[in-house]
Scaffold this motif. Structure first.
Motif, PDB file in Angstrom:
ATOM      1  N   GLU A 242     -35.952  -0.413  62.021  1.00  0.00           N
ATOM      2  CA  GLU A 242     -35.692  -0.749  63.422  1.00  0.00           C
ATOM      3  C   GLU A 242     -36.123  -2.171  63.770  1.00  0.00           C
ATOM      4  N   LEU A 243     -36.964  -2.774  62.914  1.00  0.00           N
ATOM      5  CA  LEU A 243     -37.433  -4.139  63.173  1.00  0.00           C
ATOM      6  C   LEU A 243     -36.845  -5.167  62.218  1.00  0.00           C
ATOM      7  N   PHE A 244     -35.970  -4.711  61.306  1.00  0.00           N
ATOM      8  CA  PHE A 244     -35.484  -5.618  60.263  1.00  0.00           C
ATOM      9  C   PHE A 244     -34.734  -6.812  60.846  1.00  0.00           C
ATOM     10  N   GLN A 245     -33.866  -6.578  61.825  1.00  0.00           N
ATOM     11  CA  GLN A 245     -33.101  -7.680  62.413  1.00  0.00           C
ATOM     12  C   GLN A 245     -34.028  -8.708  63.056  1.00  0.00           C
ATOM     13  N   THR A 246     -35.019  -8.210  63.790  1.00  0.00           N
ATOM     14  CA  THR A 246     -35.988  -9.115  64.415  1.00  0.00           C
ATOM     15  C   THR A 246     -36.755  -9.904  63.363  1.00  0.00           C
ATOM     16  N   MET A 247     -37.172  -9.213  62.298  1.00  0.00           N
ATOM     17  CA  MET A 247     -37.922  -9.878  61.228  1.00  0.00           C
ATOM     18  C   MET A 247     -37.057 -10.930  60.531  1.00  0.00           C
ATOM     19  N   LEU A 248     -35.790 -10.618  60.331  1.00  0.00           N
ATOM     20  CA  LEU A 248     -34.896 -11.573  59.663  1.00  0.00           C
ATOM     21  C   LEU A 248     -34.706 -12.828  60.509  1.00  0.00           C
ATOM     22  N   ILE A 249     -34.518 -12.645  61.812  1.00  0.00           N
ATOM     23  CA  ILE A 249     -34.360 -13.801  62.703  1.00  0.00           C
ATOM     24  C   ILE A 249     -35.635 -14.642  62.713  1.00  0.00           C
ATOM     25  N   ASP A 250     -36.784 -13.964  62.798  1.00  0.00           N
ATOM     26  CA  ASP A 250     -38.064 -14.685  62.767  1.00  0.00           C
ATOM     27  C   ASP A 250     -38.231 -15.450  61.455  1.00  0.00           C
ATOM     28  N   ALA A 251     -37.814 -14.827  60.354  1.00  0.00           N
ATOM     29  CA  ALA A 251     -37.911 -15.483  59.045  1.00  0.00           C
ATOM     30  C   ALA A 251     -37.008 -16.706  58.974  1.00  0.00           C
ATOM     31  N   LEU A 252     -35.818 -16.600  59.558  1.00  0.00           N
ATOM     32  CA  LEU A 252     -34.898 -17.752  59.588  1.00  0.00           C
ATOM     33  C   LEU A 252     -35.504 -18.898  60.382  1.00  0.00           C
ATOM     34  N   VAL A 253     -36.078 -18.574  61.542  1.00  0.00           N
ATOM     35  CA  VAL A 253     -36.707 -19.620  62.364  1.00  0.00           C
ATOM     36  C   VAL A 253     -37.862 -20.255  61.604  1.00  0.00           C
ATOM     37  N   LEU A 254     -38.729 -19.406  61.037  1.00  0.00           N
ATOM     38  CA  LEU A 254     -39.905 -19.902  60.334  1.00  0.00           C
ATOM     39  C   LEU A 254     -39.500 -20.718  59.109  1.00  0.00           C
ATOM     40  N   GLY A 255     -38.512 -20.200  58.362  1.00  0.00           N
ATOM     41  CA  GLY A 255     -38.070 -20.903  57.156  1.00  0.00           C
ATOM     42  C   GLY A 255     -37.420 -22.237  57.461  1.00  0.00           C
ATOM     43  N   MET A 256     -36.528 -22.262  58.459  1.00  0.00           N
ATOM     44  CA  MET A 256     -35.847 -23.514  58.803  1.00  0.00           C
ATOM     45  C   MET A 256     -36.817 -24.531  59.381  1.00  0.00           C
ATOM     46  N   LEU A 257     -37.726 -24.064  60.229  1.00  0.00           N
ATOM     47  CA  LEU A 257     -38.714 -24.990  60.795  1.00  0.00           C
ATOM     48  C   LEU A 257     -39.591 -25.566  59.690  1.00  0.00           C
ATOM     49  N   GLY A 258     -39.974 -24.711  58.737  1.00  0.00           N
ATOM     50  CA  GLY A 258     -40.769 -25.197  57.609  1.00  0.00           C
ATOM     51  C   GLY A 258     -40.029 -26.233  56.796  1.00  0.00           C
ATOM     52  N   CYS A 259     -38.723 -26.017  56.590  1.00  0.00           N
ATOM     53  CA  CYS A 259     -37.903 -26.989  55.852  1.00  0.00           C
ATOM     54  C   CYS A 259     -37.860 -28.326  56.577  1.00  0.00           C
ATOM     55  N   ILE A 260     -37.597 -28.269  57.879  1.00  0.00           N
ATOM     56  CA  ILE A 260     -37.516 -29.502  58.664  1.00  0.00           C
ATOM     57  C   ILE A 260     -38.861 -30.227  58.671  1.00  0.00           C
ATOM     58  N   ASP A 261     -39.922 -29.467  58.915  1.00  0.00           N
ATOM     59  CA  ASP A 261     -41.273 -30.033  58.974  1.00  0.00           C
ATOM     60  C   ASP A 261     -41.626 -30.704  57.651  1.00  0.00           C
TER      61      ASP A 261
END
Length: 570
Positions: A242-261
């Motif tokens: 039930e939380l997988f979609q939320t976790m995936l979106i959070d992971a995308l944000v965290l991963g992309m921000l980490g890449c940019i940073d």
């Protein structure tokens, strides 16, 4: 420039001193970010050790220092709060949050493996400036409660903002004093001292000593508490459907921000060392670091500008410096962690708050409205969306609007190169032969010239010029100056050609390069024209056009040809 990430010992002294200095800076920052994220100071230390070690070992920027950063901490704070709220249990929520860190690392490795590193930071500066400034504002807001000596009221940015009157009413004077003292040390510490002792460490030590010496009997001062010495424990990844979609979106944000940073910091490192980093390899290294950090209870990290600059300025040149820094921090985790138990939370909050102030792009904020009102609006819009809505929404909307405005500007510039003439005026540069041929056509031959890349925004200009094609017998479409043509512009050209043919006019295409011709062939545009109407030179097209209008062939002057095969005229 050279691309290198080999670990060698030719610069041993510089790398060791660079790693030692970076470790001294990392300690207070790791503790502050760990506490600020909600995962605890130990999670900040584990993240600093694990992300730093594996990113240095496998990354593509030799001197890059990787650790928990302000932007990554802001996202981690949201992820942890959301996961704990969703599960109703802190331990379960943290396990899910650390799984998100692992997922973010996997996304970073995938981006690096697919060689997408060079595209990660390919976004307008107004958007980058906006979301980084927004992150800085979020970090400041979230540290307001601990800065004033109180627990966070919850509810993220909105919850904190709405509770500011209550926070001020219940301010804790001693803890607030310690926080203000910490800020003062960070701001006013002399540069001569900063060369030898990082201001973050000075502020941490002085703030802690003052709290013990002058307020040692005050039990209400909130402190870090004991951190167990020893290696971090393995955290089993946890998923809930039930939380997988939320976790995936959070992971995308965290991963992309980490890449940019990380990649933005890599560019800074390149400018200081005159080397060139490997973007894709760096993303893989960052991904590995975050995966290991998440598996052992550490918060996410990325390239840290402050640590990287100090590392280089101290003499570091290879990845050995990053490994040295991680090992020094590991020693602290194994044996000296209990010594941090007396550090006041208000001091760490002040350090994190100062990081938030530094993240804000003050330089561009002051000048944005002078540079471009539209750019300023984009930046302010991204800031507002980042702070009050969502980082992904902010970046998505910012990039979309910025690209639309850019496309509009390019389309307007390219539209100026869409020209039609029926006589030898100055709109199109013609040689003497072409000029005379066009003049003799007596306004019955229309020369339609396109120049430069034909992006989709130019289709409107092509359609506009199409209105000039009435009252003429022959259309010559000159593509000799077109290096690229988009699908939308190709279809606009197709409409112009079909309308001319349906009206009984002859159509010639001139100078289409191989790629342009291939695009037109795939769309079937060339199939509606006789093969001898697809020519290489404008002069030959004018010759054939002139022979098709009311003039007879005998009236056409015998100009010297330009090497075109006469038999191709049909």
């Amino acid at each position: 420039m050279q691309i290198t990430n080999r670990i060698h010992f030719r610069n041993l002294r510089g790398d060791i001193f660079g790693g030692l200095t970076a470790a001294i800076i990392a300690l207070p920052m790791a503790l502050a970010f760990g506490v600020a994220s909600g995962a605890g100071p130990a999670a900040g230390l584990y993240g600093a050790v694990l992300v730093g070690f594996f990113a240095a070992l496998f990354g593509g920027t030799p001197t890059l220092i990787s650790e928990p950063t302000g932007p990554m901490t802001v996202v981690m704070t949201s992820v942890i709060a959301q996961m704990i709220a969703s599960t109703g249990d802190r331990a379960s929520g943290l396990a899910l949050a650390f799984t998100v860190v692992v997922m973010a690392g996997i996304i970073q490795i995938a981006l690096g493996a697919l060689k997408l590193g060079r595209y990660v930071t390919l976004m307008p500066y107004t958007v980058i400036s906006g979301f980084m400034s927004g992150i800085g504002i979020i970090l400041i807001i979230l540290q307001t409660a601990p800065f004033l000596g109180q627990k966070s009221p919850g509810g993220g940015v909105i919850g904190t903002v709405t509770n500011i009157p209550n926070l001020i009413a219940n301010i804790q004077p001693i803890e607030t004093f310690l926080a203000v003292l910490t800020i003062a040390i960070l701001v006013f510490s002399p540069k001569q001292i900063n060369k030898y002792i990082p201001p973050q460490l000075s502020a941490l030590v002085i703030g802690t000593v003052v709290s013990l010496v002058f307020f040692g009997n005050v039990e209400d001062i909130r402190r870090i508490g004991e951190i167990k010495a020893g290696l971090p424990q393995f955290v089993m990844p946890s998923l809930r459907p039930e939380l997988f979609q939320t976790m995936l979106i959070d992971a995308l944000v965290l991963g992309m921000l980490g890449c940019i940073d990380a990649l933005l910091t890599s560019v800074v490192a390149d400018s200081l060392t005159r080397t060139e980093h490997n973007s894709n390899k760096e993303l893989i290294g960052q991904g590995i670091g975050n995966i290991v950090s998440g598996l052992f209870g550490g918060i996410a990290g990325a390239g840290a500008t402050m640590g990287t600059v100090v590392n280089i300025q101290t003499g570091a040149r290879t990845a050995l410096s990053g490994l040295t820094r991680a090992l020094i921090l590991l020693v602290i985790v194994l044996w000296a962690a209990p010594l941090t138990s007396v550090i006041p939370l208000a001091v760490l909050a002040a350090i994190a708050l100062k990081v938030g102030i530094n993240i804000i792009d003050w330089s561009f904020l002051k000048r944005a409205h002078k540079v471009s009102p539209k750019a300023a609006l984009i930046m302010y819009g991204v800031i507002i969306l980042t702070v009050f809505v969502d980082l992904i929404v902010a970046v998505g909307v910012g990039v979309f609007v910025a690209n639309i405005l850019t496309i509009e500007r390019l389309s307007n510039l390219r539209s100026e190169e869409v020209k039609t003439v029926t006589d030898a005026d100055d709109a199109i540069i013609l040689n003497d032969v072409e000029r005379d041929l066009l003049d003799r056509a007596n306004n019955r031959v229309l020369l339609f010239q396109l120049e430069g890349p034909m992006i989709f925004g130019v289709a409107k200009a092509i359609a506009r010029e199409q209105t000039a094609m009435k009252d003429h017998d022959v259309l010559i479409l000159d593509l000799s100056q077109v290096p690229h043509i988009g699908v939308t512009s190709s279809l606009a050209i197709e409409n112009a050609i079909k309308e001319a043919i349906d009206s009984g006019r002859h159509v010639f295409i001139v100078g289409a390069a191989a790629k342009i011709k291939q695009r037109l062939e795939k769309l079937g545009i060339l199939n509606v024209l006789p093969p001898h109407h697809i020519l290489e030179t404008r002069e030959e097209a004018l010759r054939q056009a002139l022979s098709l209008v009311t003039y007879t062939s005998d009236e056409v002057p015998n100009y010297p040809t330009t090497g075109f095969n006469e038999t191709a005229m049909g």
